[in-house]
Design a protein around this motif. Structure first.
Motif, PDB file in Angstrom:
ATOM      1  N   UNK A  15     -52.869  13.535  33.037  1.00 30.18           N
ATOM      2  CA  UNK A  15     -53.204  14.811  32.401  1.00 30.18           C
ATOM      3  C   UNK A  15     -53.905  15.752  33.376  1.00 30.18           C
ATOM      4  N   UNK A  16     -54.846  15.244  34.149  1.00 27.79           N
ATOM      5  CA  UNK A  16     -55.556  16.088  35.117  1.00 27.79           C
ATOM      6  C   UNK A  16     -54.605  16.662  36.163  1.00 27.79           C
ATOM      7  N   UNK A  17     -53.680  15.853  36.646  1.00 30.70           N
ATOM      8  CA  UNK A  17     -52.732  16.325  37.665  1.00 30.70           C
ATOM      9  C   UNK A  17     -51.731  17.310  37.065  1.00 30.70           C
ATOM     10  N   UNK A  18     -51.272  17.063  35.848  1.00 30.70           N
ATOM     11  CA  UNK A  18     -50.372  18.003  35.175  1.00 30.70           C
ATOM     12  C   UNK A  18     -51.078  19.334  34.944  1.00 30.70           C
ATOM     13  N   UNK A  19     -52.354  19.279  34.594  1.00 27.36           N
ATOM     14  CA  UNK A  19     -53.139  20.513  34.422  1.00 27.36           C
ATOM     15  C   UNK A  19     -53.256  21.263  35.736  1.00 27.36           C
ATOM     16  N   UNK A  20     -53.414  20.557  36.845  1.00 27.46           N
ATOM     17  CA  UNK A  20     -53.493  21.190  38.160  1.00 27.46           C
ATOM     18  C   UNK A  20     -52.191  21.945  38.457  1.00 27.46           C
ATOM     19  N   UNK A  21     -51.061  21.351  38.140  1.00 21.51           N
ATOM     20  CA  UNK A  21     -49.766  22.012  38.340  1.00 21.51           C
ATOM     21  C   UNK A  21     -49.690  23.294  37.506  1.00 21.51           C
ATOM     22  N   UNK A  22     -50.097  23.225  36.244  1.00 17.45           N
ATOM     23  CA  UNK A  22     -50.059  24.401  35.374  1.00 17.45           C
ATOM     24  C   UNK A  22     -51.031  25.481  35.849  1.00 17.45           C
ATOM     25  N   UNK A 118     -61.263  14.449  44.856  1.00 17.29           N
ATOM     26  CA  UNK A 118     -62.369  14.760  45.770  1.00 17.29           C
ATOM     27  C   UNK A 118     -63.574  15.106  44.911  1.00 17.29           C
ATOM     28  N   UNK A 119     -64.613  14.307  45.013  1.00 19.44           N
ATOM     29  CA  UNK A 119     -65.825  14.575  44.235  1.00 19.44           C
ATOM     30  C   UNK A 119     -65.566  14.648  42.738  1.00 19.44           C
ATOM     31  N   UNK A 120     -64.624  13.878  42.240  1.00 22.33           N
ATOM     32  CA  UNK A 120     -64.324  13.857  40.818  1.00 22.33           C
ATOM     33  C   UNK A 120     -63.264  14.848  40.381  1.00 22.33           C
ATOM     34  N   UNK A 121     -62.859  15.769  41.268  1.00 20.71           N
ATOM     35  CA  UNK A 121     -61.846  16.774  40.925  1.00 20.71           C
ATOM     36  C   UNK A 121     -60.544  16.491  41.657  1.00 20.71           C
ATOM     37  N   UNK A 122     -59.419  16.699  40.973  1.00 24.19           N
ATOM     38  CA  UNK A 122     -58.110  16.506  41.585  1.00 24.19           C
ATOM     39  C   UNK A 122     -57.681  17.753  42.330  1.00 24.19           C
ATOM     40  N   UNK A 123     -57.121  17.551  43.506  1.00 28.50           N
ATOM     41  CA  UNK A 123     -56.624  18.632  44.363  1.00 28.50           C
ATOM     42  C   UNK A 123     -55.259  18.243  44.910  1.00 28.50           C
ATOM     43  N   UNK A 124     -54.519  19.251  45.346  1.00 31.70           N
ATOM     44  CA  UNK A 124     -53.262  18.979  46.028  1.00 31.70           C
ATOM     45  C   UNK A 124     -53.557  18.535  47.454  1.00 31.70           C
TER      46      UNK A 124
END
Length: 133
Positions: A15-22, A118-124
């Motif tokens: 879900x977190x990675x899909x949200x990053x894409x959106x 990174x530090x709890x947050x997902x990044x590309x």
């Protein structure tokens, strides 16, 4: 870790990675280049769909590439998002993209992504776009 906990953690990463894409698509359409750049890891890299073998490396270089683009009105539509969790801090994903612009026919393509926490947050860590037609 129990099977249920492992599944719950996997779904949270998906879900977190899909949200990053959106978010990437929405911020790109808004022309908010600073926010788009912040979605990448500092050492992240990307290839635009129009140049799938030309890597732009590092968050600052990516930000410069977006800032140098001429203004245009766009709407990105993301679908068919599939995220595979590799471990608690790494995932890969694929998504289909439909791009509407005010000056031409729609474009259909896809993104292949590598994600890092990174530090709890997902990044590309890596975002590679390709055009299908």
């Amino acid at each position: 870790m129990s099977v249920e906990a492992a599944g719950s953690d996997r779904r949270a990463v998906e879900q977190d990675c899909a949200r990053l894409i959106a978010r990437y698509a929405n911020l790109n359409d808004a022309g908010d280049w600073d926010a788009v750049g912040s979605l990448y890891a500092p050492e992240g890299r990307m290839c635009r769909p129009t140049a799938p073998d030309l890597w732009i490396e590092g968050r600052e270089a990516i930000l410069d590439a977006f800032r140098s683009r001429p203004h245009r009105v766009t709407r990105h539509v993301c679908s068919n998002i599939v995220i595979d969790v590799l471990d608690p801090d790494h995932a890969v994903g694929e998504s289909a993209m439909l791009l509407f612009t005010g000056d031409g026919p729609p474009k259909v393509g896809s993104f292949h992504d590598r994600f890092v926490r990174i530090g709890g947050d997902w990044r590309f860590a890596e975002r590679r776009g390709t055009l299908t037609f």
